[in-house]
Design a protein around this motif. Structure first.
Motif, PDB file in Angstrom:
ATOM      1  N   ARG A  18       1.305   0.362 -18.411  1.00 51.26           N
ATOM      2  CA  ARG A  18       0.286   0.575 -17.382  1.00 51.26           C
ATOM      3  C   ARG A  18       0.946   1.160 -16.138  1.00 51.26           C
ATOM      4  NH1 ARG A  18      -4.581  -3.047 -14.732  1.00 51.26           N
ATOM      5  NH2 ARG A  18      -4.235  -2.396 -12.576  1.00 51.26           N
ATOM      6  N   ILE A  19       0.375   2.257 -15.656  1.00 51.28           N
ATOM      7  CA  ILE A  19       0.784   2.858 -14.390  1.00 51.28           C
ATOM      8  C   ILE A  19      -0.298   2.572 -13.367  1.00 51.28           C
ATOM      9  CG2 ILE A  19       1.449   4.963 -13.184  1.00 51.28           C
ATOM     10  CD1 ILE A  19       1.970   6.250 -15.877  1.00 51.28           C
ATOM     11  N   THR A  20       0.077   1.997 -12.240  1.00 57.44           N
ATOM     12  CA  THR A  20      -0.874   1.730 -11.167  1.00 57.44           C
ATOM     13  C   THR A  20      -0.421   2.441  -9.903  1.00 57.44           C
ATOM     14  OG1 THR A  20      -1.320  -0.478 -12.095  1.00 57.44           O
ATOM     15  CG2 THR A  20      -2.064  -0.056  -9.836  1.00 57.44           C
ATOM     16  N   PHE A  21      -1.259   3.330  -9.390  1.00 58.80           N
ATOM     17  CA  PHE A  21      -1.020   4.011  -8.118  1.00 58.80           C
ATOM     18  C   PHE A  21      -1.847   3.329  -7.034  1.00 58.80           C
ATOM     19  CE2 PHE A  21       0.985   7.551 -10.229  1.00 58.80           C
ATOM     20  CZ  PHE A  21       1.705   8.194  -9.230  1.00 58.80           C
ATOM     21  N   PHE A  22      -1.243   3.132  -5.860  1.00 57.08           N
ATOM     22  CA  PHE A  22      -1.980   2.553  -4.739  1.00 57.08           C
ATOM     23  C   PHE A  22      -1.497   3.180  -3.443  1.00 57.08           C
ATOM     24  CE2 PHE A  22       1.482  -0.101  -6.193  1.00 57.08           C
ATOM     25  CZ  PHE A  22       2.262  -0.303  -5.052  1.00 57.08           C
ATOM     26  N   ARG A  23      -2.392   3.215  -2.450  1.00 55.36           N
ATOM     27  CA  ARG A  23      -2.017   3.788  -1.164  1.00 55.36           C
ATOM     28  C   ARG A  23      -1.035   2.866  -0.441  1.00 55.36           C
ATOM     29  NH1 ARG A  23      -6.639   7.567  -0.466  1.00 55.36           N
ATOM     30  NH2 ARG A  23      -7.973   5.983  -1.414  1.00 55.36           N
ATOM     31  N   GLU A  24      -0.167   3.470   0.352  1.00 54.54           N
ATOM     32  CA  GLU A  24       0.783   2.688   1.133  1.00 54.54           C
ATOM     33  C   GLU A  24       0.050   1.815   2.140  1.00 54.54           C
ATOM     34  OE1 GLU A  24       3.618   5.372   2.828  1.00 54.54           O
ATOM     35  OE2 GLU A  24       4.562   5.818   0.896  1.00 54.54           O
ATOM     36  N   ASN A  25       0.736   0.774   2.613  1.00 53.95           N
ATOM     37  CA  ASN A  25       0.136  -0.197   3.529  1.00 53.95           C
ATOM     38  C   ASN A  25      -0.417   0.462   4.789  1.00 53.95           C
ATOM     39  OD1 ASN A  25       1.061  -2.047   1.686  1.00 53.95           O
ATOM     40  ND2 ASN A  25       2.759  -2.778   2.944  1.00 53.95           N
ATOM     41  N   GLY A  26      -1.418  -0.213   5.347  1.00 49.87           N
ATOM     42  CA  GLY A  26      -1.930   0.219   6.645  1.00 49.87           C
ATOM     43  C   GLY A  26      -3.399   0.588   6.605  1.00 49.87           C
ATOM     44  N   GLY A  27      -4.081   0.263   7.709  1.00 47.55           N
ATOM     45  CA  GLY A  27      -5.493   0.561   7.825  1.00 47.55           C
ATOM     46  C   GLY A  27      -6.356  -0.521   7.210  1.00 47.55           C
ATOM     47  N   ARG A  28      -7.655  -0.312   7.350  1.00 46.19           N
ATOM     48  CA  ARG A  28      -8.616  -1.221   6.715  1.00 46.19           C
ATOM     49  C   ARG A  28      -9.400  -0.393   5.695  1.00 46.19           C
ATOM     50  NH1 ARG A  28      -7.855  -3.198  11.907  1.00 46.19           N
ATOM     51  NH2 ARG A  28      -7.245  -5.397  11.941  1.00 46.19           N
ATOM     52  N   TYR A  29     -10.704  -0.238   5.858  1.00 44.77           N
ATOM     53  CA  TYR A  29     -11.397   0.653   4.932  1.00 44.77           C
ATOM     54  C   TYR A  29     -10.868   2.079   5.075  1.00 44.77           C
ATOM     55  CZ  TYR A  29     -14.827  -2.958   3.767  1.00 44.77           C
ATOM     56  OH  TYR A  29     -15.442  -4.088   3.322  1.00 44.77           O
ATOM     57  N   LEU A  30     -10.571   2.477   6.300  1.00 40.35           N
ATOM     58  CA  LEU A  30      -9.945   3.777   6.524  1.00 40.35           C
ATOM     59  C   LEU A  30      -8.437   3.609   6.404  1.00 40.35           C
ATOM     60  CD1 LEU A  30     -10.074   6.765   7.327  1.00 40.35           C
ATOM     61  CD2 LEU A  30      -9.907   6.017   9.726  1.00 40.35           C
ATOM     62  N   PRO A  31      -7.804   4.217   5.412  1.00 39.15           N
ATOM     63  CA  PRO A  31      -6.353   4.050   5.241  1.00 39.15           C
ATOM     64  C   PRO A  31      -5.575   4.677   6.399  1.00 39.15           C
ATOM     65  CG  PRO A  31      -7.381   4.991   3.277  1.00 39.15           C
ATOM     66  CD  PRO A  31      -8.392   5.067   4.362  1.00 39.15           C
ATOM     67  N   ALA A  32      -4.419   4.105   6.673  1.00 39.26           N
ATOM     68  CA  ALA A  32      -3.530   4.691   7.678  1.00 39.26           C
ATOM     69  C   ALA A  32      -2.855   5.941   7.132  1.00 39.26           C
ATOM     70  CB  ALA A  32      -2.487   3.668   8.111  1.00 39.26           C
ATOM     71  N   THR A  33      -2.745   6.022   5.809  1.00 36.95           N
ATOM     72  CA  THR A  33      -2.128   7.176   5.157  1.00 36.95           C
ATOM     73  C   THR A  33      -2.692   7.301   3.751  1.00 36.95           C
ATOM     74  OG1 THR A  33      -0.035   8.126   4.379  1.00 36.95           O
ATOM     75  CG2 THR A  33      -0.202   5.723   4.375  1.00 36.95           C
ATOM     76  N   ASN A  34      -2.631   8.502   3.203  1.00 33.94           N
ATOM     77  CA  ASN A  34      -3.011   8.706   1.812  1.00 33.94           C
ATOM     78  C   ASN A  34      -1.797   8.791   0.894  1.00 33.94           C
ATOM     79  OD1 ASN A  34      -5.868   8.757   2.085  1.00 33.94           O
ATOM     80  ND2 ASN A  34      -5.758  10.831   2.904  1.00 33.94           N
ATOM     81  N   ASP A  35      -0.596   8.571   1.463  1.00 33.65           N
ATOM     82  CA  ASP A  35       0.613   8.544   0.649  1.00 33.65           C
ATOM     83  C   ASP A  35       0.571   7.358  -0.310  1.00 33.65           C
ATOM     84  OD1 ASP A  35       1.554  10.804   1.886  1.00 33.65           O
ATOM     85  OD2 ASP A  35       2.780   9.712   3.349  1.00 33.65           O
ATOM     86  N   THR A  36       1.191   7.513  -1.467  1.00 33.73           N
ATOM     87  CA  THR A  36       1.063   6.511  -2.519  1.00 33.73           C
ATOM     88  C   THR A  36       2.399   5.960  -2.998  1.00 33.73           C
ATOM     89  OG1 THR A  36       1.050   8.294  -4.167  1.00 33.73           O
ATOM     90  CG2 THR A  36      -1.087   7.468  -3.424  1.00 33.73           C
ATOM     91  N   GLU A  37       2.313   4.812  -3.657  1.00 37.86           N
ATOM     92  CA  GLU A  37       3.406   4.230  -4.416  1.00 37.86           C
ATOM     93  C   GLU A  37       2.871   3.941  -5.815  1.00 37.86           C
ATOM     94  OE1 GLU A  37       4.811   0.765  -2.399  1.00 37.86           O
ATOM     95  OE2 GLU A  37       5.781   1.925  -0.805  1.00 37.86           O
ATOM     96  N   TYR A  38       3.769   3.632  -6.743  1.00 42.98           N
ATOM     97  CA  TYR A  38       3.293   3.296  -8.086  1.00 42.98           C
ATOM     98  C   TYR A  38       4.178   2.231  -8.715  1.00 42.98           C
ATOM     99  CZ  TYR A  38       7.009   6.284 -10.055  1.00 42.98           C
ATOM    100  OH  TYR A  38       8.216   6.828 -10.390  1.00 42.98           O
ATOM    101  N   ILE A  39       3.581   1.518  -9.646  1.00 45.03           N
ATOM    102  CA  ILE A  39       4.283   0.523 -10.458  1.00 45.03           C
ATOM    103  C   ILE A  39       3.955   0.795 -11.922  1.00 45.03           C
ATOM    104  CG2 ILE A  39       4.324  -1.906 -11.155  1.00 45.03           C
ATOM    105  CD1 ILE A  39       4.001  -2.711  -8.316  1.00 45.03           C
ATOM    106  N   ILE A  40       4.966   0.735 -12.771  1.00 46.68           N
ATOM    107  CA  ILE A  40       4.757   0.820 -14.219  1.00 46.68           C
ATOM    108  C   ILE A  40       5.203  -0.505 -14.831  1.00 46.68           C
ATOM    109  CG2 ILE A  40       5.233   2.068 -16.352  1.00 46.68           C
ATOM    110  CD1 ILE A  40       6.047   4.467 -14.676  1.00 46.68           C
ATOM    111  N   THR A  41       4.330  -1.111 -15.624  1.00 44.26           N
ATOM    112  CA  THR A  41       4.668  -2.327 -16.360  1.00 44.26           C
ATOM    113  C   THR A  41       4.478  -2.056 -17.852  1.00 44.26           C
ATOM    114  OG1 THR A  41       2.395  -3.154 -16.154  1.00 44.26           O
ATOM    115  CG2 THR A  41       3.975  -3.835 -14.465  1.00 44.26           C
TER     116      THR A  41
END
Length: 279
Positions: A89-112
């Motif tokens: 499973r690959i999961t992409f998520f936006r980096e920390n910050g913001g509430r409903y409006l993200p502070a950034t659209n940059d992403t991280e990912y985890i593969i399990t």
């Protein structure tokens, strides 16, 4: 072990209280099957993932090519105890910050990844009963077709199925048409016509759905169509089955008082296994 942004580590050390996937369900994921060190349907998974990230306006890392994705999955699997087949499973998520409006659209990912008992797709002739889940519905919109971590309908539906002794449930949309099962797409055979709901009804844009549509289209005498399915249609069907990339094909044996066969499902399963062995 997990793959966190390209590094094989024991723990990601992500702060849950800041993580947007946890706080807002702001994440997209892909579930893949790896057989004999080969990612099945790699191209389909990659392009669906890229399309999903663009739809929800997540930034795609410049180096995240299809070859890179495959390399990262296999890198993780090589660090795990040896097995013939894995669920990844690959999961992409936006980096920390913001509430409903993200502070950034940059992403991280985890593969399990975890090993699977059955390398090839198979099913047994055991009873598999389903019911409609009517407490909540999915909406006819593009977001419903994505694999996001907003899955409360599927979660509450799974609890309903467990509490009432069903193996699975079928989900409906606002038009009260059957859209999919809790863990996969639905196919219905009536006579010589095989039908699955269209994406415009709100069903998941499933990778195995795509494979079965292509395989079934080559079966002589079988008409294949994407069309809405009403609950009343289920009672007239000869076969019902569920598809997803991990199970392959799961025949439904009973819906309410109606029981179903699995002749076409069995034939399609053989063709599916032949495809993955020789492709």
């Amino acid at each position: 072990m997990i793959n966190y942004n390209g590094s094989i580590v024991a723990e990601s050390n992500i702060s849950i209280h800041q993580n947007r996937a946890f706080l807002y369900g702001d994440a997209i994921f892909e579930t893949l099957k790896v057989l004999d060190n080969k990612v099945l349907f790699l191209e389909d998974h990659y392009f669906r993932l890229m399309a999903s990230l663009r739809i929800v306006r997540m930034e795609i890392p410049m180096n995240f090519t299809m070859e890179y994705m495959e390399e990262q999955i296999l890198s993780l699997i090589s660090a795990l105890p040896s097995a013939a087949s894995f669920r990844a499973r690959i999961t992409f998520f936006r980096e920390n910050g913001g509430r409903y409006l993200p502070a950034t659209n940059d992403t991280e990912y985890i593969i399990t990844a975890e090993n699977l008992e059955n390398p090839l797709y198979s099913f047994t002739n055991t009873a598999y009963e389903v019911e409609l889940f009517k407490d909540y519905h999915v909406t006819k919109q593009l977001l419903s077709t994505l694999k996001s971590t907003n899955k409360m309908v599927q979660i509450t539906g799974s609890i309903f199925a467990s509490e009432n002794g069903y193996n699975n449930c079928l989900i409906i949309n606002e038009d009260k048409n059957v859209v999919e099962a809790l863990q996969g797409n639905i196919f219905m055979l009536t006579g010589s016509k095989l039908v699955t709901p269209p994406l415009s009804d709100g069903c998941l844009n499933g990778i195995m759905r795509k494979q079965i549509l292509a395989i079934a289209a080559k079966v002589e005498g079988l008409e294949v169509a994407e069309a809405s399915i009403s609950p009343f249609d289920l009672q007239k069907a000869d076969e019902l089955f569920i598809t997803n990339v991990i199970t392959g094909i799961q025949p439904i044996t009973k819906y309410r008082k109606k029981e179903f066969g699995s002749t076409i499902a069995t034939d399609l399963l053989k063709r599916l296994n032949a495809k993955i062995r020789f492709s």
